[in-house]
Design a protein around this motif. Structure first.
Motif, PDB file in Angstrom:
ATOM      1  N   VAL A 137       4.378  32.580  44.951  1.00  0.00           N
ATOM      2  CA  VAL A 137       3.714  33.668  44.222  1.00  0.00           C
ATOM      3  C   VAL A 137       4.159  33.635  42.766  1.00  0.00           C
ATOM      4  N   PRO A 138       3.290  33.326  41.845  1.00  0.00           N
ATOM      5  CA  PRO A 138       3.681  33.231  40.440  1.00  0.00           C
ATOM      6  C   PRO A 138       4.146  34.578  39.895  1.00  0.00           C
ATOM      7  N   ASN A 139       5.004  34.509  38.909  1.00  0.00           N
ATOM      8  CA  ASN A 139       5.423  35.707  38.187  1.00  0.00           C
ATOM      9  C   ASN A 139       4.382  35.974  37.099  1.00  0.00           C
ATOM     10  N   PHE A 140       3.399  36.777  37.435  1.00  0.00           N
ATOM     11  CA  PHE A 140       2.317  37.028  36.490  1.00  0.00           C
ATOM     12  C   PHE A 140       2.777  37.823  35.274  1.00  0.00           C
ATOM     13  N   GLN A 141       3.973  38.407  35.351  1.00  0.00           N
ATOM     14  CA  GLN A 141       4.502  39.103  34.182  1.00  0.00           C
ATOM     15  C   GLN A 141       4.701  38.151  33.016  1.00  0.00           C
ATOM     16  N   ALA A 142       4.988  36.892  33.323  1.00  0.00           N
ATOM     17  CA  ALA A 142       5.198  35.912  32.252  1.00  0.00           C
ATOM     18  C   ALA A 142       3.943  35.719  31.412  1.00  0.00           C
ATOM     19  N   PHE A 143       2.759  35.949  32.017  1.00  0.00           N
ATOM     20  CA  PHE A 143       1.508  35.748  31.301  1.00  0.00           C
ATOM     21  C   PHE A 143       1.052  37.018  30.576  1.00  0.00           C
ATOM     22  N   ALA A 144       1.839  38.082  30.686  1.00  0.00           N
ATOM     23  CA  ALA A 144       1.481  39.329  30.002  1.00  0.00           C
ATOM     24  C   ALA A 144       1.726  39.252  28.507  1.00  0.00           C
ATOM     25  N   VAL A 145       2.206  38.088  28.019  1.00  0.00           N
ATOM     26  CA  VAL A 145       2.435  37.954  26.578  1.00  0.00           C
ATOM     27  C   VAL A 145       1.128  37.987  25.800  1.00  0.00           C
ATOM     28  N   PHE A 146      -0.011  37.823  26.509  1.00  0.00           N
ATOM     29  CA  PHE A 146      -1.273  37.859  25.769  1.00  0.00           C
ATOM     30  C   PHE A 146      -1.593  39.271  25.285  1.00  0.00           C
ATOM     31  N   ASP A 147      -0.958  40.304  25.858  1.00  0.00           N
ATOM     32  CA  ASP A 147      -1.185  41.672  25.392  1.00  0.00           C
ATOM     33  C   ASP A 147      -0.694  41.875  23.960  1.00  0.00           C
ATOM     34  N   PRO A 148       0.575  41.522  23.632  1.00  0.00           N
ATOM     35  CA  PRO A 148       0.991  41.627  22.231  1.00  0.00           C
ATOM     36  C   PRO A 148       0.184  40.726  21.299  1.00  0.00           C
ATOM     37  N   GLY A 149      -0.161  39.522  21.787  1.00  0.00           N
ATOM     38  CA  GLY A 149      -0.949  38.629  20.954  1.00  0.00           C
ATOM     39  C   GLY A 149      -2.315  39.205  20.632  1.00  0.00           C
ATOM     40  N   ALA A 150      -2.941  39.819  21.631  1.00  0.00           N
ATOM     41  CA  ALA A 150      -4.244  40.446  21.398  1.00  0.00           C
ATOM     42  C   ALA A 150      -4.126  41.650  20.482  1.00  0.00           C
ATOM     43  N   ALA A 151      -2.940  42.256  20.436  1.00  0.00           N
ATOM     44  CA  ALA A 151      -2.728  43.422  19.576  1.00  0.00           C
ATOM     45  C   ALA A 151      -2.417  43.038  18.137  1.00  0.00           C
ATOM     46  N   GLY A 152      -2.382  41.727  17.841  1.00  0.00           N
ATOM     47  CA  GLY A 152      -2.161  41.288  16.480  1.00  0.00           C
ATOM     48  C   GLY A 152      -0.777  40.739  16.216  1.00  0.00           C
ATOM     49  N   LEU A 153       0.117  40.778  17.204  1.00  0.00           N
ATOM     50  CA  LEU A 153       1.463  40.246  17.027  1.00  0.00           C
ATOM     51  C   LEU A 153       1.457  38.731  17.206  1.00  0.00           C
ATOM     52  N   PRO A 154       2.368  38.021  16.558  1.00  0.00           N
ATOM     53  CA  PRO A 154       2.381  36.550  16.672  1.00  0.00           C
ATOM     54  C   PRO A 154       2.738  36.091  18.073  1.00  0.00           C
ATOM     55  N   LEU A 155       2.053  35.069  18.532  1.00  0.00           N
ATOM     56  CA  LEU A 155       2.305  34.466  19.834  1.00  0.00           C
ATOM     57  C   LEU A 155       2.686  33.011  19.606  1.00  0.00           C
ATOM     58  N   PRO A 156       3.952  32.639  19.885  1.00  0.00           N
ATOM     59  CA  PRO A 156       4.400  31.266  19.603  1.00  0.00           C
ATOM     60  C   PRO A 156       3.565  30.236  20.356  1.00  0.00           C
ATOM     61  N   LEU A 157       3.214  29.169  19.656  1.00  0.00           N
ATOM     62  CA  LEU A 157       2.427  28.107  20.272  1.00  0.00           C
ATOM     63  C   LEU A 157       3.217  27.414  21.377  1.00  0.00           C
ATOM     64  N   LEU A 210      -0.698  41.813  42.445  1.00  0.00           N
ATOM     65  CA  LEU A 210       0.063  43.010  42.074  1.00  0.00           C
ATOM     66  C   LEU A 210       1.562  42.792  42.258  1.00  0.00           C
ATOM     67  N   ILE A 211       1.920  42.147  43.366  1.00  0.00           N
ATOM     68  CA  ILE A 211       3.339  41.863  43.602  1.00  0.00           C
ATOM     69  C   ILE A 211       3.881  40.935  42.515  1.00  0.00           C
ATOM     70  N   GLY A 212       3.110  39.903  42.182  1.00  0.00           N
ATOM     71  CA  GLY A 212       3.543  38.982  41.143  1.00  0.00           C
ATOM     72  C   GLY A 212       3.621  39.625  39.775  1.00  0.00           C
ATOM     73  N   SER A 213       2.812  40.658  39.548  1.00  0.00           N
ATOM     74  CA  SER A 213       2.836  41.355  38.263  1.00  0.00           C
ATOM     75  C   SER A 213       4.057  42.248  38.114  1.00  0.00           C
ATOM     76  N   PHE A 214       4.681  42.605  39.244  1.00  0.00           N
ATOM     77  CA  PHE A 214       5.883  43.450  39.210  1.00  0.00           C
ATOM     78  C   PHE A 214       7.022  42.784  39.984  1.00  0.00           C
ATOM     79  N   GLN A 215       7.034  41.458  39.938  1.00  0.00           N
ATOM     80  CA  GLN A 215       7.986  40.708  40.744  1.00  0.00           C
ATOM     81  C   GLN A 215       9.433  41.011  40.350  1.00  0.00           C
TER      82      GLN A 215
END
Length: 305
Positions: A255-275, A221-226
């Motif tokens: 403690v990783p910055n898990f916010q950086a991995f939240a890019v999968f939300d737009p990708g799952a919503a149909g938006l382009p996710l750069p390789l 949780l801390i890493g998700s709102f770091q």
């Protein structure tokens, strides 16, 4: 050279042996009824209909979006829970069953033991994700074809011209089983891998399974709102001292910055996710995974077994 190769093969053999035993051990846990429940949910979502509650332009988009967001959300929740709960159980359970003492009495380095444990969880999460992904893709493919056909008829019946249909139907297909969705699930898997190594690190110096799970969930949780947390702590300061900056860097190192991995939300919503972005996140996940394992191995080596 031959000796070095033989040493690498011996180490990989030990790691693989521990990983395969861990995989089998975890696969027998009752928690893995959850994929069957998720699979049933995917199939039930095929029957979702919005009827006339939405306009013809967005009806198909919302139907597929609901199926996809529910499926991805369920998989993410399952992965996070298993990454924490299963990993936190490994070392304490082996110590309680005295399996740990048997393993360490053999020529198995502690880093090999921990790496095998971590990889066993990662393999199981990966296998489960692949199975659920295949089921989700099958459901989405069937529903996409059905929704496109239904919406085509509906739009034509409601006065739309044939040349007006492609943009609307492309918006529907973008909510189906796309490569962006697959890339997003891969990024989500990277997040799980980091959480596995972080939980294993905590289990090496905490006093019990629940404590390890508490620390892992808390640090997730801390890493998700770091970023927001650091901004709150430094807000109102005219100048941030070097000590605070270095403390923040040290915290981010562990403690990783898990916010950086939240890019999968737009990708799952149909938006382009750069390789390239997914590749960078893979490198970050691998670096954290190795760092956590090395730190866990050092802490583990200080214990007497």
């Amino acid at each position: 050279m031959r000796t070095w190769i033989q040493s690498c093969l011996d180490v990989s053999g030990r790691v693989w042996a521990v990983a395969s035993v861990t995989f089998t051990q975890l696969a027998r846990m009752k928690i893995f009824w959850a994929p069957a429940i998720l699979g049933a949910l995917f199939l039930l979502l095929q029957g979702v209909r919005f009827h006339d509650s939405l306009g013809p332009e967005v009806r198909g988009v919302y139907e597929l979006s609901l199926i996809k967001s529910t499926a991805v959300g369920g998989m993410r929740l399952f992965g996070l829970l298993v990454a924490v709960a299963a990993t936190a159980l490994l070392v304490p359970r082996d110590a309680e069953d005295r399996i740990l003492y048997t393993i360490l009495c053999k020529p198995v380095p502690r880093i090999s033991y921990l790496m095998g444990k971590a990889l066993g969880v990662v393999f199981l999460l990966g296998a489960t994700l692949v199975g659920l992904d295949l089921l989700m893709v099958g459901v989405l493919e069937v529903r996409t074809a059905t929704v496109v056909a239904e919406q085509t008829r509906y739009l034509l019946d409601n006065g739309y011209r044939q040349d007006e249909l492609p943009p609307l139907l492309d918006a529907v297909r973008a909510q189906g089983a796309t490569w962006n969705l697959q890339l997003s699930l891969l990024v989500m898997f990277f997040e799980w891998c980091i959480l596995v190594s972080l939980t294993l690190l905590f289990s090496c110096f905490t006093s019990g399974t629940l404590v390890s799970m508490f620390f892992s969930c808390g640090f997730y949780l801390i890493g998700s709102f770091q970023n927001q947390l650091f901004q709150v702590l430094t807000s109102g300061m005219e100048g941030v001292s070097d000590l605070v900056i270095h403390a923040g860097d040290l915290f981010a190192l562990i403690v990783p910055n898990f916010q950086a991995f939240a890019v999968f939300d737009p990708g799952a919503a149909g938006l382009p996710l750069p390789l390239g972005l997914a590749g960078n996140l893979a490198l970050v996940a691998a670096a954290y995974f190795v760092f956590h394992l090395l730190l866990a191995s050092w802490i583990f080596s200080q214990k007497e077994f």
